[in-house]
Design a protein around this motif. Sequence first.
Motif, PDB file in Angstrom:
ATOM      1  N   UNK A  17       0.820  -1.225   0.000  1.00 31.57           N
ATOM      2  CA  UNK A  17       0.000   0.000   0.000  1.00 31.57           C
ATOM      3  C   UNK A  17       0.842   1.258   0.000  1.00 31.57           C
ATOM      4  N   UNK A  18       1.938   1.249   0.770  1.00 33.73           N
ATOM      5  CA  UNK A  18       2.714   2.468   0.905  1.00 33.73           C
ATOM      6  C   UNK A  18       3.822   2.606  -0.113  1.00 33.73           C
ATOM      7  N   UNK A 463     -11.889  -1.946  -0.784  1.00 36.33           N
ATOM      8  CA  UNK A 463     -10.954  -2.976  -1.223  1.00 36.33           C
ATOM      9  C   UNK A 463      -9.560  -2.364  -1.352  1.00 36.33           C
ATOM     10  N   UNK A 464      -9.288  -1.396  -0.484  1.00 33.08           N
ATOM     11  CA  UNK A 464      -8.008  -0.696  -0.485  1.00 33.08           C
ATOM     12  C   UNK A 464      -6.861  -1.692  -0.267  1.00 33.08           C
ATOM     13  N   UNK A 465      -5.950  -1.784  -1.251  1.00 34.63           N
ATOM     14  CA  UNK A 465      -4.784  -2.651  -1.124  1.00 34.63           C
ATOM     15  C   UNK A 465      -5.066  -4.123  -1.342  1.00 34.63           C
ATOM     16  N   UNK A 466      -6.291  -4.486  -1.718  1.00 39.03           N
ATOM     17  CA  UNK A 466      -6.651  -5.897  -1.960  1.00 39.03           C
ATOM     18  C   UNK A 466      -6.647  -6.144  -3.458  1.00 39.03           C
ATOM     19  N   UNK A 490     -14.150   1.803  -2.611  1.00 40.18           N
ATOM     20  CA  UNK A 490     -12.755   2.256  -2.555  1.00 40.18           C
ATOM     21  C   UNK A 490     -11.911   1.200  -3.253  1.00 40.18           C
ATOM     22  N   UNK A 491     -11.398   1.534  -4.438  1.00 36.15           N
ATOM     23  CA  UNK A 491     -10.672   0.572  -5.269  1.00 36.15           C
ATOM     24  C   UNK A 491      -9.200   0.937  -5.414  1.00 36.15           C
ATOM     25  N   UNK A 492      -8.689   1.774  -4.520  1.00 31.60           N
ATOM     26  CA  UNK A 492      -7.288   2.185  -4.613  1.00 31.60           C
ATOM     27  C   UNK A 492      -6.354   1.007  -4.331  1.00 31.60           C
ATOM     28  N   UNK A 493      -5.252   0.983  -5.074  1.00 32.17           N
ATOM     29  CA  UNK A 493      -4.227  -0.062  -4.902  1.00 32.17           C
ATOM     30  C   UNK A 493      -4.801  -1.473  -5.001  1.00 32.17           C
TER      31      UNK A 493
END
Length: 596
Positions: A17-18, A463-466, A490-493
């Motif tokens: 994620x980071x 689903x952040x990061x998934x 939330x579809x980021x990353x």
Amino acid sequence: KNSVKAMEKELVTCSLQGKEKAALKRRQIFQIPGGKELETKVIVVLILVQKICQDWSNGEFSQFEFVFWFDCKQISLPEKQYSLKDLLLEFFVKPQEGSKEIFQYILQNPAKVLLVFDGFEGLHDHENFPRCSASQPEKDLCSIKELLSGLIQKKILNGCTLLLTARPKDKVYQYVSKVDKTIEIVGFSPQQRELYITKYFEGLPYCDNALTLIKECEYLFSHCYSPVMCRFVCFLCETVIEMGDKSLPSTLTTVFLKFVQQKIIPMQTDGTAVQIQENLATLARIAWYLGEKHQSAMKSDLLPSREVKEFALKYGFFLPFAFPRHSDSGEEEFGSTFSDFVIQNFLGALHLMLAEDVKDKSLTKYLSFPSKKKKPYNWLDLVPRFLAGLLFLQDDPYFCSLSNKDVKQSTKKQKTLLKYIRRLQINDLCPERLLELLHCIYETQSNYLLQHVALRLKPDLSFLGVVLTPPDVHVLHSILKSSRKEFSLDLRNSSIDMQGLKDLVGLKNVASFRASLSNTVRLWKSLEQPKDYELLRASTEKFVLDPFKAKTMKDVSDLSDLVEMQEKMINCVQDASGCNSYEIPAIKNLRRLEFA
């Protein structure tokens, strides 16, 4: 720290994620920015490695003088012990002469050595990964896990490069505390899938028909992002067309049931039916037994009979397999391995359906969405999906012909699953477990369960990061579409592909979404070119940017690209709606920038 609970928490901190994600050329795989020259480098590659080995043999990656490739299935037997010399110069390749000198050269020049462990998930289990306790690890005998642990901990051959491959969703980070680089191949794009299918059927009279047939079954077409599954779907399609059928199965469970049917039915007679049932039940038991031990290969002497082995080889469930030769006797041991990991999963689920000792009330422990704190029961991670699908196929005439078991027993097991899902606290599930539940529900094709889950989903889904694969997106899309609620995503990353993003954003009941800025810009450009202005305007109005926190320089440049899109977007939306002024709401309402 090494407990399973701690490992599951650690997975969050070790995720990507980071970190910046960027496209990568193959020659850049071994470039580690800021890496120390004399330290072992650990690279996790979520792909197969044959191409890398082939490129090295043709002169690329010239920094390596030695490349050793290991299939983790072959070296994972718990009773086997190796020294580093055994592993490199006995098991992998045995030099005709000078092995002592070669080994000394390797020890003195570790930076020139690449060690590839292909199929890392075949080595670990849910217990602690052992520390290397050998006093002289280069010479002492130890298990392959201890040896690999010594390499990762830089106690053995410090300075070499380790390349570990695993399936994309495998939790590698639980067992490797620090990796220098993680690389993921995202699979075939929709255009590449079409190209592969066209090439597969090239020259056949039904080439166009085959492509149409596969594309019409959107769920199967989504699975074709994986080259292995694409080939499997093409094989099944070929068989279906030649038999005169007009459609493909709609779920993974029915696909593999059809596969078994195509293999066995042509050879089945009234006299052989019972024997085939018994052989299949035995294979299913072996699949489950090996899965519990995180294995897919076994020695021939562990098979119950020669007849079962011949049955499995004849119908393509098994492939012959050679285990490493023993350094003392020099003899090679032969056995069998399941021809495909997914087939082993299907047979494992079949065992849970057929086995009399698996009671209906105990079925739920084999599902992988109990709660955050509990670990998945089995290494065969597709078993829950197949199990759910099989439980709802009890009236299928072919499935009934696979077993002489009482249909009432299957009905009891189905009722147990229904009761379990009705009681499940769906909103308490983490995103990974929620996706697994959605896949299981999709496999049942039960309208009641689809509606039950759709009504209980919380409105804000993150689903952040998934990692969201095309099949994940398909089942998520199907269930959201069937709900009367509005959702915020939330579809980021999430590594979602462009088609998947377009499909989810295009749902009328998706009121807002967040995605990475670069993906959002690409989405808008892809909608601008075919002049799909209606969806373009809808997606700009649904897009959420605030609060925005820039963590990398790429975030800053992506934000610049987004703002630059504004002028183009204004013209497009004005053409579509006739209004004189239009601003992208996300940019208009952005009042604060935060820098990490």
